[in-house]
Enzyme design. Structure first.
Site, PDB file in Angstrom:
ATOM      1  N   HIS A 166      24.677 -28.459  -2.658  1.00 27.11           N
ATOM      2  CA  HIS A 166      23.575 -29.321  -3.125  1.00 27.11           C
ATOM      3  C   HIS A 166      22.221 -28.939  -2.516  1.00 27.11           C
ATOM      4  CE1 HIS A 166      26.215 -31.863  -5.396  1.00 27.11           C
ATOM      5  NE2 HIS A 166      26.884 -32.282  -4.337  1.00 27.11           N
ATOM      6  N   ASP A 202      33.568 -27.445  -7.773  1.00 25.07           N
ATOM      7  CA  ASP A 202      33.451 -28.773  -7.165  1.00 25.07           C
ATOM      8  C   ASP A 202      33.270 -29.798  -8.294  1.00 25.07           C
ATOM      9  OD1 ASP A 202      32.591 -30.069  -4.263  1.00 25.07           O
ATOM     10  OD2 ASP A 202      31.569 -31.065  -5.939  1.00 25.07           O
ATOM     11  N   HIS A 204      31.195 -32.039  -8.507  1.00 28.65           N
ATOM     12  CA  HIS A 204      29.787 -32.337  -8.750  1.00 28.65           C
ATOM     13  C   HIS A 204      29.010 -31.045  -9.020  1.00 28.65           C
ATOM     14  CE1 HIS A 204      31.490 -35.450  -6.061  1.00 28.65           C
ATOM     15  NE2 HIS A 204      30.925 -36.248  -6.958  1.00 28.65           N
ATOM     16  N   ASP A 292      37.332 -31.961  -4.789  1.00 29.06           N
ATOM     17  CA  ASP A 292      37.114 -33.366  -5.152  1.00 29.06           C
ATOM     18  C   ASP A 292      37.263 -33.646  -6.645  1.00 29.06           C
ATOM     19  OD1 ASP A 292      34.834 -31.884  -5.597  1.00 29.06           O
ATOM     20  OD2 ASP A 292      33.464 -33.249  -4.568  1.00 29.06           O
TER      21      ASP A 292
END
Ligand SMILES: [Zn+2]
Length: 352
Positions: A166, A202, A204, A292
């Protein structure tokens, strides 16, 4: 069973104790905890993977990928916060920014670095859930070092914690501080690779990695993730229309997925990403391996299984020499088995 994938990690990764996260105005316990790294390390060691200590590296590459001022900020912000008395005198035991220099605030004014530590705490940060404590910097650097696995490995896994995808060139957030995958990709280029494919699985969107390479054709970024338009972090990036810009036009691919997507939809999307990456003929592949997307994970609504991760590991490793970089993954009881599955899948290719 012996898992023939070196697991590179630094003990320092355990020193980052975020002490929770301020989410929607309330400080929650948070899920990006040191125990994640221990669970991953122990499960992979039990599966027979060799545990390799990360070698310390200088900051040359790190300061190429990131604004050097961001690096300096992270290296010094805890000491400054502490020296200003926030932990001892005001009960503020972690660095939590409260004002952010958004484009709308500045309206074209030059971006200053305020002298007051509480003013500049948000200078390089974009959310309230990415806290800095006394051991954070050592762990952040340890994670970058882990990602710099020795070049020439056909397949390696870096147990990076805290995660990194991120983080943009000059802004951190999303429980990430420096972009381990981006630094790893830059290192592969520095070692002679001409083109890198980054595949981000991931749950996200890796907004930071995307933006670091957004205008570059030498690093292609592809991501499958839960649709940010359905209410998921990072909210402001990860949409299909983001295809890169300038010389990097066409070198970015996002495949947002509906909440509830399981193995079938997830692997179909990954197959499409891999086909696109393969067409580029990458010299090496960096995988942002978030665990995740698993059905058991508390941080995302995707429903991927252990078998799904095993297949994903095989698919990405079939593209070429592969460095797997640990990103998210927060369900401690299942995290280890998910990592073992992903690495075992990757290993079937590497040793064919
Ligand atoms: Zn994630």
């Amino acid at each position: 069973m012996t898992l023939p994938v070196p697991v590179v990690w630094s003990e320092d990764c355990l020193r980052h104790e975020p002490g929770g996260e301020v989410w929607l105005g309330v400080r929650d316990q948070g899920t990006e905890v040191p125990a994640r790294a221990l669970v991953l390390r122990d499960a992979l060691a039990a599966a027979g993977a060799p545990i390799v200590p990360a070698r310390p590296h200088d900051e040359l590459l790190l300061r190429t990928v990131h604004d050097p001022d961001l690096v300096d900020h992270l290296a010094g912000i805890w000491d400054a916060w502490s020296a200003a008395g926030f932990p001892a005198d005001y009960g503020r035991d972690r660095v939590v920014p409260y004002v952010f220099p958004t484009a709308g605030l500045l309206g074209g004014l030059p971006l200053r670095t305020p002298p007051a530590v509480h003013g500049r705490a948000g200078r390089f940060c974009y959310d309230t859930m990415t806290l800095v404590g006394p051991g954070s910097w050592a762990a952040i650097r340890g994670a970058v070092d882990a990602g710099l696995v020795s070049s020439g490995e056909r397949l390696a896994y870096a147990l990076c914690r805290p995660p990194g995808h991120h983080v943009t060139r000059d802004a951190y957030g999303g429980s990430c501080y420096l972009n381990n995958a981006a630094v790893a990709a830059q290192a592969l280029l520095a070692a002679g690779a001409r083109r890198i494919a980054i595949i981000d699985i991931d749950a996200h969107h890796g907004n930071g990695t995307q933006m670091i390479f957004y205008e570059r054709p030498d690093v292609w970024y592809g991501s499958l993730h839960v649709d940010p338009g359905a209410g998921w972090f990072p909210h402001y990036a990860g949409y299909t229309a983001e295809r890169g810009a300038g010389p990097g036009e066409g070198f970015n691919r996002n495949l947002p997925l509906a909440p509830g997507t399981g193995d079938d939809g997830w692997l179909t999307a990954l197959d499409a990403l891999c086909a696109e990456a393969r067409a580029l003929g990458p010299d090496a592949v960096v995988v942002s391996l978030g665990l995740d997307a698993a059905a058991t994970d508390p941080e995302s609504p995707l429903r991927v299984t252990e078998a799904g991760y095993r297949t994903a590991g095989r698919m990405v490793a079939s593209l070429g020499p592969t460095v797997l970089i640990q990103e998210g993954g927060y369900d401690l009881p299942t995290l280890g088995a998910l990592a073992v599955a992903a690495l075992a899948g990757a290993a079937t290719v590497a040793h064919e």
